[in-house]
Design a protein around this motif. Structure first.
Motif, PDB file in Angstrom:
ATOM      1  N   MET A 146       0.835  -1.204   0.000  1.00 23.25           N
ATOM      2  CA  MET A 146       0.000   0.000   0.000  1.00 23.25           C
ATOM      3  C   MET A 146       0.871   1.256   0.000  1.00 23.25           C
ATOM      4  N   ILE A 147       1.994   1.210   0.711  1.00 25.42           N
ATOM      5  CA  ILE A 147       2.912   2.346   0.723  1.00 25.42           C
ATOM      6  C   ILE A 147       3.480   2.578  -0.679  1.00 25.42           C
TER       7      ILE A 147
ATOM      8  N   GLN B 243       1.899   2.059  -3.372  1.00 19.69           N
ATOM      9  CA  GLN B 243       0.827   2.728  -4.107  1.00 19.69           C
ATOM     10  C   GLN B 243       0.733   4.210  -3.725  1.00 19.69           C
ATOM     11  N   VAL B 244       1.073   4.532  -2.488  1.00 19.25           N
ATOM     12  CA  VAL B 244       1.082   5.941  -2.063  1.00 19.25           C
ATOM     13  C   VAL B 244       2.153   6.712  -2.845  1.00 19.25           C
ATOM     14  N   VAL B 245       3.322   6.106  -3.016  1.00 19.98           N
ATOM     15  CA  VAL B 245       4.393   6.741  -3.801  1.00 19.98           C
ATOM     16  C   VAL B 245       3.938   6.952  -5.242  1.00 19.98           C
ATOM     17  N   ASN B 246       3.312   5.931  -5.819  1.00 17.80           N
ATOM     18  CA  ASN B 246       2.796   6.063  -7.184  1.00 17.80           C
ATOM     19  C   ASN B 246       1.741   7.158  -7.271  1.00 17.80           C
ATOM     20  N   LEU B 247       0.894   7.251  -6.248  1.00 18.67           N
ATOM     21  CA  LEU B 247      -0.143   8.282  -6.231  1.00 18.67           C
ATOM     22  C   LEU B 247       0.476   9.680  -6.263  1.00 18.67           C
TER      23      LEU B 247
ATOM     24  N   TRP C 146      10.218   4.318   4.345  1.00 17.92           N
ATOM     25  CA  TRP C 146       9.369   3.782   5.413  1.00 17.92           C
ATOM     26  C   TRP C 146       8.764   2.449   4.982  1.00 17.92           C
ATOM     27  N   GLY C 147       8.331   2.364   3.720  1.00 20.14           N
ATOM     28  CA  GLY C 147       7.757   1.122   3.201  1.00 20.14           C
ATOM     29  C   GLY C 147       8.748  -0.025   3.263  1.00 20.14           C
TER      30      GLY C 147
END
Length: 234
Positions: free
Chosen positions: A163-164, A166-170, A220-221
């Protein structure tokens, strides 16, 4: 091979001095991008949780709806979504609906990333033995209570690292708002570079600002993933 740096060179220090003299524009773009990313992330999390749970339910209709959502947004370009929401809705409604660039990005990036987060959450839920769900349901828990109180708390360790990512991709995908003149980092860099011809400082500076946001999140991920591996090894 040596690069001759002159006053007119794209690498000249005077160009970088000009960049830092106008850094206030880039700072505004930075906070604009940060605001978009936070709002889009909240939307993506809500959609990811909802459709991830639907994908893992026994309800065939819910699973079908979740599957359509995921396949639709995972297999169409984000750029198309921007064009449809920003231009298409205005055309279809004869100007009655005009979504601002900021909220266009929040909606498009949030919904797009939500499809990927939905799959991450579905995989995490399905990694938990089905017997735990059946046991909870047999004890009188509703499906929602089972997910919220038992399954998701157990699956969270598995879900967080991807999920982290995906946050970077976002965060990086918010740059797409530049095509509709949103005042983000990328549009600010493009506009300033075209105006001053200082292309190297503009886009290198923009890349650095994205790096400043994305690198700590990605680090962090990796830390969470390594911690999980050590826990499983024990």
């Amino acid at each position: 091979m040596f690069i001759l740096i002159t006053a007119t060179s794209p690498y000249a220090l005077s160009r970088w001095a000009d960049y830092f003299a106008n850094f206030g524009q880039f700072a505004k773009g930075f906070f604009y991008t940060l605001g978009m990313a936070i709002c889009a992330l909240l939307l993506a999390l809500v959609l990811g949780l909802a459709f991830g749970a639907m994908s893992s339910s026994r309800n065939k209709l819910a699973k079908a709806i979740a599957r359509v959502y995921v396949e639709l947004f995972q297999n169409t370009p984000l750029l198309v979504h921007f064009v449809f929401v920003y231009y298409g809705l205005s055309i279809l409604t004869s100007g009655a609906i005009k979504v601002p660039a900021f909220w266009t990005s929040v909606i498009c990036v949030g919904v797009y990333t939500g499809a990927y987060m939905s799959e991450v959450i579905r995989s995490g839920i399905e990694s938990i033995p089905r017997g735990q769900t059946e046991a909870a349901l047999s004890q009188g828990f509703t499906y929602r209570e089972t997910m919220g109180l038992i399954i998701l708390p157990e699956a969270i360790r598995i879900i967080i690292p991807p999920m982290i990512n995906q946050v970077v991709n976002l965060i990086k995908n918010t740059a797409t708002v530049a095509i509709i003149s949103g005042a983000d980092i990328m549009f600010t860099a493009k506009a300033w570079a075209y105006e001053t011809t200082n292309y190297i400082p503009a886009f290198a500076g923009a890349a650095l600002l994205y790096f400043i946001v994305c690198f700590p999140v990605a680090t962090w991920g990796r830390h969470v993933e390594e911690t999980n591996k050590k826990a499983y090894d024990l």
